[in-house]
Design an enzyme around this catalytic site. Structure first.
Site, PDB file in Angstrom:
ATOM      1  N   LYS A  22      -6.868  -7.361 -11.637  1.00 27.17           N
ATOM      2  CA  LYS A  22      -7.338  -8.308 -10.475  1.00 27.17           C
ATOM      3  C   LYS A  22      -8.743  -7.851 -10.020  1.00 27.17           C
ATOM      4  CE  LYS A  22      -4.914  -7.824  -6.265  1.00 27.17           C
ATOM      5  NZ  LYS A  22      -5.751  -7.709  -5.256  1.00 27.17           N
ATOM      6  N   ARG A  27     -14.586  -9.592  -9.907  1.00 26.80           N
ATOM      7  CA  ARG A  27     -16.150  -8.959 -10.306  1.00 26.80           C
ATOM      8  C   ARG A  27     -16.717  -9.932 -11.546  1.00 26.80           C
ATOM      9  NH1 ARG A  27     -13.126  -5.616  -7.617  1.00 26.80           N
ATOM     10  NH2 ARG A  27     -14.400  -3.728  -6.437  1.00 26.80           N
ATOM     11  N   ARG A 122      -6.958  -8.720   9.212  1.00 31.40           N
ATOM     12  CA  ARG A 122      -7.707  -7.584   8.248  1.00 31.40           C
ATOM     13  C   ARG A 122      -8.834  -7.012   8.690  1.00 31.40           C
ATOM     14  NH1 ARG A 122      -6.121  -7.837   2.053  1.00 31.40           N
ATOM     15  NH2 ARG A 122      -6.718  -5.473   2.211  1.00 31.40           N
ATOM     16  N   SER A 166     -13.661   2.940   0.375  1.00 30.87           N
ATOM     17  CA  SER A 166     -13.332   1.392   0.147  1.00 30.87           C
ATOM     18  C   SER A 166     -14.250   0.915  -1.142  1.00 30.87           C
ATOM     19  CB  SER A 166     -13.463   0.606   1.193  1.00 30.87           C
ATOM     20  OG  SER A 166     -13.483  -0.593   0.875  1.00 30.87           O
ATOM     21  N   ASP A 314      -3.119   1.267  -4.510  1.00 24.93           N
ATOM     22  CA  ASP A 314      -2.275   0.001  -4.469  1.00 24.93           C
ATOM     23  C   ASP A 314      -1.004   0.423  -4.996  1.00 24.93           C
ATOM     24  OD1 ASP A 314      -4.269  -1.518  -3.213  1.00 24.93           O
ATOM     25  OD2 ASP A 314      -5.196  -2.197  -5.340  1.00 24.93           O
ATOM     26  N   LYS A 341      -3.631  -3.118   4.709  1.00 26.77           N
ATOM     27  CA  LYS A 341      -3.647  -3.818   3.419  1.00 26.77           C
ATOM     28  C   LYS A 341      -3.033  -5.357   3.791  1.00 26.77           C
ATOM     29  CE  LYS A 341      -5.581  -1.026   0.801  1.00 26.77           C
ATOM     30  NZ  LYS A 341      -6.875  -1.089   0.181  1.00 26.77           N
ATOM     31  N   ARG A 345       1.293  -1.518   5.077  1.00 23.00           N
ATOM     32  CA  ARG A 345       2.062  -1.069   4.175  1.00 23.00           C
ATOM     33  C   ARG A 345       2.838   0.176   4.538  1.00 23.00           C
ATOM     34  NH1 ARG A 345      -1.218  -2.547  -1.073  1.00 23.00           N
ATOM     35  NH2 ARG A 345      -0.766  -4.974  -1.061  1.00 23.00           N
ATOM     36  N   ARG A 387       2.946  -6.648  -3.262  1.00 20.73           N
ATOM     37  CA  ARG A 387       3.447  -5.341  -3.587  1.00 20.73           C
ATOM     38  C   ARG A 387       4.652  -4.605  -3.205  1.00 20.73           C
ATOM     39  NH1 ARG A 387      -0.736  -4.684  -7.224  1.00 20.73           N
ATOM     40  NH2 ARG A 387      -2.679  -5.080  -6.460  1.00 20.73           N
TER      41      ARG A 387
END
Ligand code: S3P
Length: 427
Positions: A22, A27, A122, A166, A314, A341, A345, A387
């Site tokens: 992903k 990118r 977020r 990050s 992740d 996230k 999470r 997830r």
């Protein structure tokens, strides 16, 4: 969103390929859009997040043809995007919003990024601050969240120390830096995934790396390239943990990205006693791949240090499930970023594992999991977080009896065929 019933029991057998990475897929589309010439992408992620990047780029005048996994991007050259006619919808995807904010900041037009309910909660100050320091005008809601409005153009290079580890923030600043005057340097507090740096190099952009410091020079042109995207290690992790924990399993996960900034979960599983054979294969475009041959085995608890977290950020939900069935205590240290996230999470994992009868609790920014021998069937909610949905599904497979994962269809964010692929390989 749909619920999923999961029957407990069974083992995994055979082989599987996971969707394209992903992070690398976002990118490939973005750098393809900024390049001169046509970029050919193979292995693009079929997930909804990458589709959001495609939609936003189309709204910025980029022609993308074909369907995942094979697409072609007609580059518009550095600074060549068109002003969008309306809002840019990043959907559920933080990567789309943050990376494209960096790109939009480098263009002399106004744009406004919006997202779904989760993305609208977020934090975006983390990209707004460096982009403002470079000269862009950025508007956020009072709580520092989307919508993000950007009036860009005429940026100056900066040296920026990211306050948190990050890759999205690092990448946003580097992408803006390509459009800025002079050099732009990002210094990270800990190493994060380096796909942007690797792909920029593959597109012919000089990238200077010294330890945790990365520098690009404004005006460096990108040359279209062929990009072969590896299988997503973050998706492979679900298979690797499931095959490890379901007794009698033998599974090969083929063509998975082995970029060392992403394989922290394999190191942790190895420490826990997992039986994973890694066979390196030839990759392309600076991203190596490997086959993972997994046999089931008993696990013991482990301590995951805060330094390791960026390399497995992740994978924490599925690693925590591994810890729930490992002997003894596991401690995941320094998980503060997990609160930001697709859902909180840290709280979500503790609640999910507890529902299945495991011992899991958050202590400050740490997660402590004490292993149990068996999980009990449960009804859990994904909180709309892909997830957590897939972790809940595998917990259901490993539990005795029938479980339900509510709002399970959000798996499509990163892995649309996950449940069907899983059912096919379960014996
Ligand atoms: C990503 C970086 C990480 C990761 C996310 C994808 C990327 O986010 O959690 O799934 O592609 O750069 P942060 O940069 O917020 O840590």
């Amino acid at each position: 969103m749909k619920d999923r019933l999961v029957a407990g029991g069974g083992r995994l057998e055979g082989e599987v390929r996971v969707p394209g990475d992903k992070s690398v897929s976002h990118r490939a589309l973005i750098l393809g859009a900024l390049a001169e010439g046509e970029t050919v992408v193979e292995g693009l992620s079929s997930g909804a997040d990458v589709a959001s990047t495609r939609t936003c780029l189309s709204a910025l005048g980029v022609e993308i043809s074909g369907a995942a996994p094979s697409v072609r991007v007609r580059g518009r050259g550095l600074g060549g995007l068109k002003a969008p006619a309306g809002d840019l919808d990043a959907g559920n995807s933080g990567t789309t919003m943050r990376l494209l904010a960096g790109v939009a900041a480098g263009h002399g037009f106004s744009s406004r990024f919006v997202g779904d309910e989760s993305l609208t909660r977020r934090p975006m100050k983390r990209v707004a601050e460096p982009l403002r320091a470079m000269g862009a005008t950025i508007g956020l809601s009072e709580s520092g969240t989307p919508p993000v409005t950007i009036a860009g153009g005429a940026l100056n290079g900066i040296e920026y120390l990211t306050p948190m580890a990050s890759a999205q923030v690092k990448s946003a600043v580097l992408l803006a830096g390509l459009h800025a005057r002079g050099e732009t340097t990002v210094i990270e507090p800990a190493a994060t995934r380096d796909h942007t740096e690797r792909m920029l190099t593959a597109f012919g952009v000089p990238v200077r790396l010294t330890g945790l410091k990365v520098t690009v020079t404004g005006g460096s042109r990108l040359t279209a390239s062929k990009v072969l995207i590896p299988g997503d290690p973050s998706s492979a992790a679900f298979w690797v943990v499931a095959a490890t924990l379901a007794p009698g399993s033998e599974l090969a996960v083929r063509g998975v990205g082995s970029n060392p900034t992403r394989t922290g979960y394999l190191s942790v599983l190895a420490r826990m006693g997992a039986d994973i054979h890694r066979e390196p294969m030839r990759g392309e475009g600076g991203e190596a791949i490997e086959d993972l041959i997994v046999s089931s085995s008993d696990l013991r608890g482990a301590v995951i240090s805060a330094d390791e977290v960026p390399g497995l950020i992740d994978e924490v939900p599925i690693l925590a499930l591994a810890a729930a069935l490992a002997a003894g205590e596991s401690r995941f240290c320094g998980l503060g970023e997990l609160r930001h996230k697709e859902s909180d999470r840290l709280a979500g994992i503790a609640a999910l594992l507890t529902s299945f009868g495991a011992n899991a609790r958050a202590e400050g920014d740490d997660l402590i999991v004490t292993g149990v021998k068996t999980l009990t069937a449960a009804k859990v909610d994904s909180l709309g977080d892909h997830r957590l949905a897939m972790t809940g599904f595998i917990a259901g497979v490993l539990a005795s009896g029938e479980s339900t994962v509510s709002n399970a269809s959000c798996a499509e964010i990163s892995y649309p065929t996950f449940y069907d692929d899983f059912i096919q390989r379960a014996k």
